[in-house]
Enzyme design. Structure first.
Site, short mmCIF file in Angstrom:
data_model
loop_
_atom_site.label_atom_id
_atom_site.label_comp_id
_atom_site.label_asym_id
_atom_site.label_seq_id
_atom_site.Cartn_x
_atom_site.Cartn_y
_atom_site.Cartn_z
N HIS A 174 -9.32 2.99 -3.84
CA HIS A 174 -8.65 4.23 -4.22
C HIS A 174 -7.61 3.97 -5.29
CE1 HIS A 174 -9.66 7.02 -0.58
NE2 HIS A 174 -10.72 6.52 -1.16
N TYR A 186 -1.78 13.79 1.28
CA TYR A 186 -0.56 13.89 2.09
C TYR A 186 -0.01 15.29 1.88
CZ TYR A 186 -0.40 8.78 2.71
OH TYR A 186 -0.67 7.48 3.06
N PRO A 207 3.94 5.50 10.22
CA PRO A 207 2.70 5.24 9.47
C PRO A 207 2.62 5.92 8.09
CG PRO A 207 2.28 6.73 11.30
CD PRO A 207 3.69 6.27 11.45
N LYS A 221 2.09 1.02 5.90
CA LYS A 221 2.62 -0.33 5.66
C LYS A 221 2.50 -1.31 6.85
CE LYS A 221 3.86 -0.23 1.45
NZ LYS A 221 2.46 -0.05 1.08
N TYR A 232 3.75 1.96 -2.73
CA TYR A 232 2.55 2.27 -1.95
C TYR A 232 1.50 1.18 -2.10
CZ TYR A 232 -0.83 5.21 0.51
OH TYR A 232 -1.71 5.69 1.44
#
Ligand code: RFL
Ligand code: PHB
Length: 389
Positions: free
Chosen positions: A72, A200, A292, A296, A384
């Site tokens: 991704h 998200y 979550p 990580k 990220y």
């Protein structure tokens, strides 16, 4: 019985460390409280950093992952009925990998068996002895027989509820904690993801996340109350609520299917310092927990494993303890940055029940700022995809 390293816990941290040590010829045994099936039945992480992929490759575990994982290059953030793409590739030239913790664990279990590694499942009453001295020992019960293993070092890879951290005297450990006033309700379903990348969602009704395990399997989450039980959420109610939180285009692509798994996880930030006491090293969730939202937890477990593997290798191969002495400091430096990022992502995207009108407006302004500032987006992307080891 004697080995160089006793590893407590056969989660991803314990199995990965065991595999890397076997590759170096460092003898080890893994003691796990549960059965292998139980360990594989826990549905957890889905996103891994490329640093974690590199480590799995170093352990010889890369083959199936190369074939079955998805790469991704970004995520989407949905806010005020619009979706914004965050392109990791454009912002920081990197990407992340979709490959479930269950698959990683399965690969590691198979690799350990193939390498002749010793894993004891259903090890009851594990106790650590002499961690302050130079001859530590671990005892446990298996099929009603007591066992004792002498070793040089113990790796506490037994998660948040394990025995390792609690074996350290209270006075030698500082613990930092934050709990959040909500949980995540998650389902796994054999239906294609609603989008090519993760979405998200920040919504007035609460956070949501559309994730995946493959092109045909979705992992979906809703922010829920801590009082909720999974049984309060039949599939129909779950999809209805998710559709409300998604933008119309994503909601239209939602294919309600029968959930294969449904569970609620509370959200917590936690760090125990230092990550070493005498001959015991804490690794992964045994030392720290992140909510979550930043994906990580497993990645931090992997970076701890990296530092400890290097330290133990230098001890046995180069007769040098410099890296082992530095383990806690180096691991914690990375841990705290991931704690900060996970706390920040959580604060940015969730609805806090106690928040005032002012708090909510500030949160909206921050989201608006982050999504419109290249500098802020680059910071999100950099964290990220994973900070350097
Ligand atoms: P684990 O996986 O908890 O494994 C610990 C093992 O130790 C065993 N054990 C004992 N064994 C012997 N004696 C005892 N006394 C023992 N006590 C416990 C346990 O049975 C278990 O097998 O810890 P480890 O290896 O440190 O791995 C950590 C990860 O599992 C965790 O951080 C991640 O799953 C967190 N996480 C995510 N991390 C990511 O990097 N990316 C993600 O996308 C992501 N998504 C998630 C997540 C965690 C979630 N939940 C449910 C907390 C999504 C969710 C919903
Ligand atoms: C997951 O797929 O389980 C997942 C993905 C991203 C997160 C958390 C969980 O931030």
């Amino acid at each position: 019985m004697r080995v160089q390293v006793v590893i407590v816990g056969a989660g991803p941290a314990g199995l990965l460390l065991g595999q890397l040590l076997l590759e170096e010829g460092i003898s080890n045994v893994v003691l796990e409280r549960q059965t292998a099936e139980h360990v594989l039945g826990r549905i957890r992480a889905g996103i891994i950093e490329t640093g974690t992929v590199d480590l799995l490759n170093a352990a010889g575990m890369g083959e199936r992952m190369r074939q079955e994982s998805l790469i991704h290059d970004g995520i989407e953030i949905a806010f005020a009925n619009a979706r914004h793409r965050v392109s990791f590739r454009e912002l920081v030239g990197r990407s992340v990998v979709v490959y479930g913790q269950t698959e990683i664990t399965r690969d590691l279990m198979a690799g350990r068996e193939a390498a002749g590694g010793n894993t004891v499942y259903c090890a009851e009453g594990v106790k650590l002895h002499g961690i302050d001295g130079s001859q530590p020992r671990v005892t446990y019960r298996h099929q009603n027989v007591e066992h004792s293993i002498d070793c040089d070092f113990i790796a506490g890879c037994d998660g948040y509820h394990g025995v390792s951290r609690t074996s350290i005297p209270h006075s030698a450990l500082a613990c930092y904690e934050r709990t959040y006033p909500f949980g995540w309700l998650g389902i796994m379903v054999d239906e294609p993801p609603v989008s090519d990348e993760l979405i998200y969602v920040s919504h007035d009704r609460g956070f949501a996340l559309c994730s995946m395990r493959s092109r045909t399997r979705s992992r979906l989450y809703l922010q829920c109350s801590l009082e909720d039980r999974a049984a309060d959420w039949p599939d129909e109610r779950f999809y209805e609520e998710l559709a409300r939180r998604l933008d119309p285009a994503a909601a239209a692509r939602l294919r309600p299917g029968k959930s294969l798994e449904k569970s609620i996880a509370p959200l917590r930030s936690f760090v125990a310092e230092p990550m070493r006491h005498g001959r015991l090293f804490l690794v992964g969730d045994a030392a720290h927990i992140v909510p979550p939202t930043g994906a990580k937890g497993l990645n931090l477990a992997a970076s701890d494993v990296h530092y400890l593997w290097r330290g133990l290798t230098a001890h046995y191969r180069q007769n040098s303890d410099t890296a082992l002495e530095d383990y806690s400091r180096r691991a914690l430096a990375r841990v705290w940055k991931a704690e900060r990022f996970s706390w920040w992502m959580t604060s940015l995207l969730h609805r806090f029940p106690e928040s005032s009108g002012f708090d909510r407006r500030i949160q909206e302004a921050e989201l608006d700022y982050v999504l419109s500032s290249k500098a802020a987006l680059a910071s999100l992307a950099e964290n990220y995809v994973g900070l350097p080891l």
